[in-house]
Design an enzyme around this catalytic site. Structure first.
Site, mmCIF file in Angstrom:
data_model
loop_
_atom_site.group_PDB
_atom_site.id
_atom_site.type_symbol
_atom_site.label_atom_id
_atom_site.label_comp_id
_atom_site.label_asym_id
_atom_site.label_seq_id
_atom_site.Cartn_x
_atom_site.Cartn_y
_atom_site.Cartn_z
ATOM 1 N N ASP A 142 -15.764 -16.909 0.225
ATOM 2 C CA ASP A 142 -16.575 -18.079 0.309
ATOM 3 C C ASP A 142 -17.382 -18.390 1.425
ATOM 4 O OD1 ASP A 142 -14.512 -18.786 1.724
ATOM 5 O OD2 ASP A 142 -13.910 -20.518 0.939
ATOM 6 N N GLU B 149 11.318 13.173 -0.566
ATOM 7 C CA GLU B 149 12.362 11.829 -0.777
ATOM 8 C C GLU B 149 12.299 11.020 0.450
ATOM 9 O OE1 GLU B 149 14.650 15.132 1.264
ATOM 10 O OE2 GLU B 149 13.135 15.106 -0.404
ATOM 11 N N ASP C 282 -10.780 -20.459 -5.992
ATOM 12 C CA ASP C 282 -10.573 -19.309 -5.808
ATOM 13 C C ASP C 282 -9.542 -18.505 -6.014
ATOM 14 O OD1 ASP C 282 -13.007 -19.413 -3.979
ATOM 15 O OD2 ASP C 282 -11.952 -20.473 -2.506
ATOM 16 N N ASN D 63 6.516 26.822 0.380
ATOM 17 C CA ASN D 63 8.094 27.148 0.336
ATOM 18 C C ASN D 63 8.550 27.414 -1.260
ATOM 19 O OD1 ASN D 63 8.493 27.214 3.203
ATOM 20 N ND2 ASN D 63 9.287 25.108 3.055
ATOM 21 N N ASN E 203 15.432 20.731 4.680
ATOM 22 C CA ASN E 203 14.683 19.703 4.141
ATOM 23 C C ASN E 203 15.006 18.348 5.015
ATOM 24 O OD1 ASN E 203 12.885 18.786 2.187
ATOM 25 N ND2 ASN E 203 14.586 17.422 1.329
#
Length: 894
Positions: A352, A310, A625, A689, A717
């Site tokens: 370029d 997370e 471009d 785990n 965690n």
């Protein structure tokens, strides 16, 4: 004075617009004014209002204001944020198992990550908007016979515009009258040299593009010298500029970063779902009693949080924001924060030529006599012609004058008196000045395009003598000039009078006859001194450099050779036009130089390179471009670019210098390194785990034991995430960032499947020791006086400590392919975060009185701590050996 331009591949526009412009170019001044319901004195007030209502404002409807809520929406809508939202909703809504602690943690991480991303993108967007100051806001308009400055957005078709040096062309125009007008069209065509524009009806039937026509000017170009009066043909989105601008409103193709994050997200999501479902079913089916299913929901929900990295959105965002800030100190503004990783993944840079490989200015490179040798006299004659001509001096004149100053004889004009001049015109394509030297001798000095000068010369100065300019010598002159052209130079010939000049009448073009050729000056937009080193640096870092230009192939080849880009074959726009996309894809990687390209062809080349599984960056600053920048993985522009180019860009450089790109590549690769470290460490550790959880669920369910409490899983965690929050500031080995780095979901999967089970082996060893050696067997505990609750608590706390220690070891071992603390050192923030993590872990597991932990504080528990430390030591050795084996098998690490 300028040579006739070679045919070059020009940007394509719609057939309808192109034909309309060509038709307008064939009309006389009177016809075009009548068709636009205007006059040579401009629109009157009533006509202006009618045209304003009919055509609308002279604006492009492509630029959308990027509001803060757009950034907020973009920050929240991504795969990991959605996963976190789902977990938070489940935490808060499922009856009987609401976990507000978990809900708060997940939601806090989600909001912090999204707001960091939103803040960075808003900050970058505002910085790029402050750079938007190139295009002029007013232009000189004549209405009702009166001339005044008007805002560009108020211009309408039929308006009469007055142009002067430095003006931006505010719309598509037709020239009515001029005086030495030169227009810079490089933003549209890529051609570095200004082109001449003249009034008159278009008679040549062979023009394919309106951009080749010499009586039309286009929005977005600029006046380099001269003056003109013109009438507006098209405004806003109906201009050539506007048609190209529409391409950047189309949905942009997914970049390498987008594809990489999507692939990684999908991999982790599928893994999480499979593991959660399996563990839930086993926990419920093998458990004791009907409440085992409810416990299973609680446990697997915590498991889902544990499996989900997370912090990945935060780690990614912090990494990108940190590098964006660092790049801002290196003259680079990051508009799109995700593009930083594409910087590091880029292995092909398309750029370029003008201003990137060259200095974007015209200089006099050679001044040579007819023999081809450098000769100061040729420069002196060229200087006198350029200095004494009246009116505005073009870029060629200024280059000649600058060279004379460098040679130290800019004041030599004091020795000459100007008598007269024969002005330049587009039929003769040359101009002359008549001067009297210190000896009283009158001289006519003419300069112009080679063929025009040869047409009036009968003699030549050759090896100190004046000889007849015969066909053999003419051929020799043409060969010399052809060689200069092949070196990318533009050649202007210089001649003086051979016969005596009249003294009893004004001079005229008839006096430009029977002249003497003395030599020529060669001018060039010179290659940048820094370009060769910058290109070599990019190549050493694994980035191929390809040049995509609208300029001609001879100039492109010369410049590329000088900066170290060797291309045996040049692919022209006309060649690409005849190819299918499949044919282009097969040839594109073998070509280094692409010349005379249209915007569409630049886009095709970029897409063809991407199809060959390369990550492509495109650097440009012109209108032509913008389309290619949109389809590239990384669009790069500069602060002096036209607005449409800056709007298409992900990165804006404050200097047009390839050296900055080399630094950007390194920073992008460092960013990727620290992101992929987190991902691979987390998924391998979490997968290990979860395998352990799977084994534990099968094995321990019959004893009514959860291997770890849901709250402990969440805390574990959270602590592990805290340890990894310093990862954006970790050191990166130099050998890692010396080549491009790209997302590879399969590599992550291999890493997870190979390294994850290693930790599971030691988890299971911990189970066995706690279960059979220590006797912590829940309701079957073998320890006298220990309750079932105490035994289960010690079992869960022991595994918590072992998991925390092995996960911490993972950070040190897996962060590099080298041996920890010997060949590679973690950064100080990483060491400090790990130290704090371990302290927290020992405090939680050793402190009495904590509700969700059973403290390992008894003398007998110290034995278990010793076992745990031995197991962790075995894991460290095994993980290091597994790393060596993995590298030998797969020839990669991170």
């Amino acid at each position: 004075m300028a040579k006739t331009p070679k045919k070059k591949r020009l940007p394509q526009i719609s057939t309808e617009l192109n034909q309309s412009l060509l038709n307008d170019a064939k009309k006389s001044n009177e016809e075009i004014l009548e068709s636009l319901n205007t006059s040579i004195n401009g629109l009157n007030s009533e006509q202006y209002e009618q045209h304003r209502d009919k055509y609308g404002p002279n604006t492009l409807g492509t630029r959308k204001q990027h509001q803060w809520y757009h950034s907020l929406f973009d920050a929240f809508i991504n795969p990991f944020s959605i996963i976190l939202m789902v977990i938070a909703i489940l935490d808060a809504t499922i009856p009987g198992i609401r976990d507000w602690f978990s809900f708060g943690i997940v939601l806090g991480i989600l909001f912090l990550t999204c707001f960091i991303r939103m803040f960075q993108e808003i900050r970058s967007d505002r910085a790029s908007e402050r750079l938007n100051d190139m295009i002029e806001t007013t232009t000189a308009v004549e209405r009702n016979g009166e001339r005044s400055e008007k805002p560009i957005d108020e211009i309408v078709p039929g308006d009469i515009i007055h142009l002067a040096a430095g003006d931006m062309i505010p719309a598509d125009l037709m020239i009515l009258s001029t005086k030495d007008l030169f227009i810079t069209q490089s933003a549209l065509t890529g051609e570095s040299e200004p082109v001449e524009k003249i009034p008159g009806i278009l008679k040549d039937k062979n023009y394919q593009s309106a951009l080749e026509v010499n009586n039309l000017c286009f929005m977005g170009t600029s006046v380099s010298s001269g003056t003109a009066k013109a009438v507006v043909l098209n405004t806003g989105n109906n201009t050539f500029f506007g048609r190209i601008a529409r391409t950047i409103t189309k949905k942009r193709p997914k970049t390498n970063f987008d594809k990489g994050i999507k692939a990684v997200s999908l991999l982790l999501l599928i893994t999480t779902i499979i593991m959660v479902i399996v563990v839930f079913v086993l926990q419920g089916a093998l458990g004791q009693g009907t409440d085992s299913w409810l416990k299973g929901i609680t446990f697997t929900l915590a498991l889902a949080v544990g499996l989900t990295p997370e912090l990945l959105p935060m780690i990614v965002t912090v990494n990108l924001a940190k590098e964006a800030f660092r790049l801002s100190k290196q003259k680079t503004i990051v508009k799109n924060i995700n593009s930083i990783q594409n910087f590091g993944a880029m292995d092909v840079l398309c750029t370029d030529k003008t201003g990137t490989l060259t200095e974007d200015r015209i200089v006099l490179e050679r001044h040579i006599n007819v023999e081809g040798k450098d000769d100061r006299r040729v420069l002196i004659y060229g200087y006198l012609n350029s200095y004494f001509q009246t009116g505005l001096k073009n870029l060629l004149d200024l280059a000649i004058i600058d060279k004379a100053k460098q040679e130290g004889f800019e004041n030599s004009y004091n020795q000459f008196d100007k008598i007269d001049e024969i002005p330049f015109d587009f039929q003769r394509r040359r101009m002359s000045v008549i001067v009297k030297d210190p000896n009283g001798k009158t001289q006519l000095i003419t300069k112009g395009a080679l063929e025009e000068i040869l047409s009036i010369c009968d003699y030549a100065e050759y090896k100190g003598d004046v000889i007849k300019l015969d066909n053999r010598l003419r051929d020799q002159v043409r060969k010399t000039v052809a060689l200069l052209n092949e070196q990318g130079m533009r050649v202007i010939a210089i001649a003086t009078n051979h016969k005596n000049l009249p003294t009893d009448r004004p001079f005229n073009i008839k006096d430009e006859d029977g002249m003497k050729l003395i030599g020529y000056v060669a001018l060039l937009d010179p290659p940048k001194l820094s370009a060769r080193k910058a290109i070599l640096d990019l190549q050493k870092r694994g980035v191929q450099v390809k040049v995509l230009t609208g300029d001609n192939d001879l100039v492109a080849k010369y410049v590329c050779n000088h900066v170290g880009l060797k291309g045996k074959k040049i692919l022209l726009g006309s060649d690409i036009e005849q190819m299918s996309q499949d044919e282009l894809e097969k040839k594109v990687m073998a070509i280094t130089i692409f010349a005379r390209l249209s915007p569409e062809q630049k886009s095709r080349v970029v897409l063809a390179i991407k199809t060959n599984k390369h990550i492509v960056g495109f650097m440009g600053d012109g209108i032509n471009d913008a389309a290619a920048m949109r389809v590239a993985d990384l669009g790069i522009s500069v602060d002096t670019a036209v607005d449409i180019a800056k709007e298409s860009a992900d990165i804006i450089l404050l200097e047009k210098d390839l050296t900055i790109l080399g630094n950007g590549c390194v920073e992008g690769r460092k960013t990727y390194a620290n992101i992929i470290k987190y991902i691979k460490m987390t998924v391998s550790s979490n997968f290990g785990n979860m395998l352990s959880m799977l084994v534990a669920s099968i094995w321990l369910s019959r004893f009514g034991i959860l291997p770890m409490r849901p709250e402990q899983i969440l805390i574990l965690n959270l602590i592990y995430d805290f340890a990894q929050m310093a990862m954006p500031w970790d050191n990166v080995d130099s050998d890692f960032y010396n080549k491009p780095r790209n997302w590879n979901a399969r590599s992550i999967l291999k890493f997870m499947l190979f390294l994850g089970p290693v930790s599971s082996i030691f988890d299971i060893a911990t189970f066995l020791v706690m279960f059979y050696v220590m006797g912590w067997q829940g309701n079957h505990t073998q320890i006298s006086g220990m309750t079932t609750e105490q035994a289960v608590g010690l079992f869960q706390t022991g595994w918590f400590l072992e998991s925390l220690l092995t996960q911490s070891a993972v950070i040190i071992i897996l962060r590099s392919n080298k041996f920890p603390f010997h060949n590679t050192m973690p950064s100080l923030p990483v060491v400090l975060s790990l130290t704090v993590t371990l302290l927290i872990g020992f405090v939680l597991t050793l402190t009495p009185g904590l509700k969700i932990f059973s403290p390992l504080s008894e003398p007998n528990d110290a034995i278990m701590i010793g076992y745990i430390m031995a197991i962790v030591g075995g894991y460290i050795v095994t993980a290091q050996l597994a790393k060596v084996v993995y590298i030998k098998l797969f020839h990669s690490w991170l």
